[in-house]
Design a protein around this motif. Structure first.
Motif, mmCIF file in Angstrom:
data_model
loop_
_atom_site.group_PDB
_atom_site.id
_atom_site.type_symbol
_atom_site.label_atom_id
_atom_site.label_comp_id
_atom_site.label_asym_id
_atom_site.label_seq_id
_atom_site.Cartn_x
_atom_site.Cartn_y
_atom_site.Cartn_z
ATOM 1 N N SER A 74 -17.316 23.410 62.905
ATOM 2 C CA SER A 74 -18.055 23.740 63.866
ATOM 3 C C SER A 74 -18.272 22.889 65.083
ATOM 4 O O SER A 74 -18.528 23.270 66.174
ATOM 5 N N THR A 78 -17.407 23.926 68.862
ATOM 6 C CA THR A 78 -18.522 23.913 69.716
ATOM 7 C C THR A 78 -18.166 22.985 70.717
ATOM 8 O O THR A 78 -18.352 23.250 72.162
ATOM 9 N N SER A 151 -12.311 27.928 70.719
ATOM 10 C CA SER A 151 -13.136 27.294 71.859
ATOM 11 C C SER A 151 -13.064 28.021 73.077
ATOM 12 O O SER A 151 -13.980 28.268 73.885
ATOM 13 N N THR A 158 -20.405 31.723 76.127
ATOM 14 C CA THR A 158 -21.417 30.571 76.552
ATOM 15 C C THR A 158 -21.598 30.594 77.982
ATOM 16 O O THR A 158 -22.772 30.265 78.569
ATOM 17 N N MET A 212 -24.944 25.599 73.306
ATOM 18 C CA MET A 212 -24.468 25.058 72.395
ATOM 19 C C MET A 212 -24.973 25.847 71.278
ATOM 20 O O MET A 212 -24.228 25.915 70.031
ATOM 21 N N ALA A 215 -22.867 28.706 70.620
ATOM 22 C CA ALA A 215 -21.502 28.479 70.128
ATOM 23 C C ALA A 215 -21.593 28.138 68.596
ATOM 24 O O ALA A 215 -20.616 28.684 67.913
ATOM 25 N N ILE A 216 -22.659 27.592 68.032
ATOM 26 C CA ILE A 216 -22.567 27.120 66.580
ATOM 27 C C ILE A 216 -23.058 28.188 65.913
ATOM 28 O O ILE A 216 -22.483 28.381 64.988
#
Length: 292
Positions: A74, A78, A151, A158, A212, A215-216
């Motif tokens: 993770s 991230t 990624s 994001t 963030m 993304a997590i």
């Protein structure tokens, strides 16, 4: 007429109050449910072993419950997503707030909003069909899947959050500050770099932290492009599995303490998200105080 307006306002007020209570109760219910289902795992394995061991074999004899590889997965994915999305997001946000004008600005804003509305499974398909072959060719990777592909996909996902909040934060800087800088002889770019961005930094940072959080918490797109391997990631080309991927992958066949361990993984993820939200709230309060 006046009494009917007053009655309508009271009804709307009650509806909003009930909605607020439903939101609070939902959060409390979810929190209690996850803790109730996940905490019993610690009667079988210590919290330190669960967090700092990378041995994940819940169906073995004896079973192993270590999620360090998923935590690191993770963090890798991230971090990679933020390294790619933050510079681009800030640049686009500044461009939309200060440079883009007229119809072009409107089209650009619509494109960013459209990016925010695309379902995550579409991003996953795009990453699998379009990005992974490019990564395979450039880096001679066997599958093209892994940390770097995930990624890139997450960075695209994001971008709308970072772009929108950056634009709003820069627009919220008082016009007097901008005009004062220009009146002192600063160029438009110097005003952006030295005045507008520093003044909007708390809001911009909050946008990055929110990105963030997305993304997590993302599952579907990452599941399709990260490789889903139960190994400790060692670099950008490594196959990996994140916390959310672990829950989504194992939940369909997990039983007994294997199932409980997935809820415990959810607790760890919940704490990550809670920490991010607390950071955002702190930054927002700080920004409000600075504005006052």
């Amino acid at each position: 007429m006046k009494s009917s307006k007053s009655l309508l306002e009271k009804i709307v007020e009650k509806i909003l109050l009930i909605s607020a209570f439903i939101s609070i109760i939902s959060v409390v219910f979810i929190t209690v449910f996850i803790l109730k289902e996940g905490l019993p795992l610690f009667t079988q394995v210590s919290p330190l072993t669960f967090l700092f061991s990378s041995d994940w074999a819940p169906t073995a004899d004896p079973p192993q419950y270590g999620i360090l590889a998923f935590i690191m997965g993770s963090i890798w994915v991230t971090t990679g997503a933020l390294l790619l999305s933050v510079p681009v997001g800030l640049a686009v946000g500044i461009f939309m707030a200060e440079i883009a004008k007229g119809r072009f600005a409107s089209i650009l804003r619509s494109v960013v909003e459209l990016l925010a509305g695309i379902p995550s499974v579409i991003y996953g398909l795009f990453g699998y069909i379009a990005i992974s072959p490019i990564i395979r060719k450039i880096f001679d990777s066997p599958t093209g899947l892994g940390v770097i592909t995930a990624s890139i996909v997450l960075a695209i996902m994001t971008l709308p959050t970072i772009v929108n909040i950056t634009e709003v934060s820069i627009r919220a800087v008082s016009q007097e500050q901008k005009e004062g800088s220009l009146a002192l002889g600063a160029t438009h770019w110097m005003t952006i770099y030295r005045v507008l961005v520093p003044s909007a930094r708390s809001g911009i940072l909050a946008g990055i932290v929110l990105g963030m959080g997305r993304a997590i918490g993302e599952t579907m797109a990452v599941l399709m492009v990260a490789g889903n391997a139960v190994t400790m990631p060692k670099g950008p080309l490594s196959l990996t599995r994140t916390l959310t991927m672990n829950i989504a992958t194992d939940m369909k066949y997990a039983t007994d303490y294997h199932s409980v361990s997935l809820f415990t993984t959810g607790i760890v993820l919940f704490i990550f998200i809670l920490a991010i939200n607390l950071i955002v709230q702190y930054l927002m309060k700080k920004a409000i105080k600075e504005d006052i």
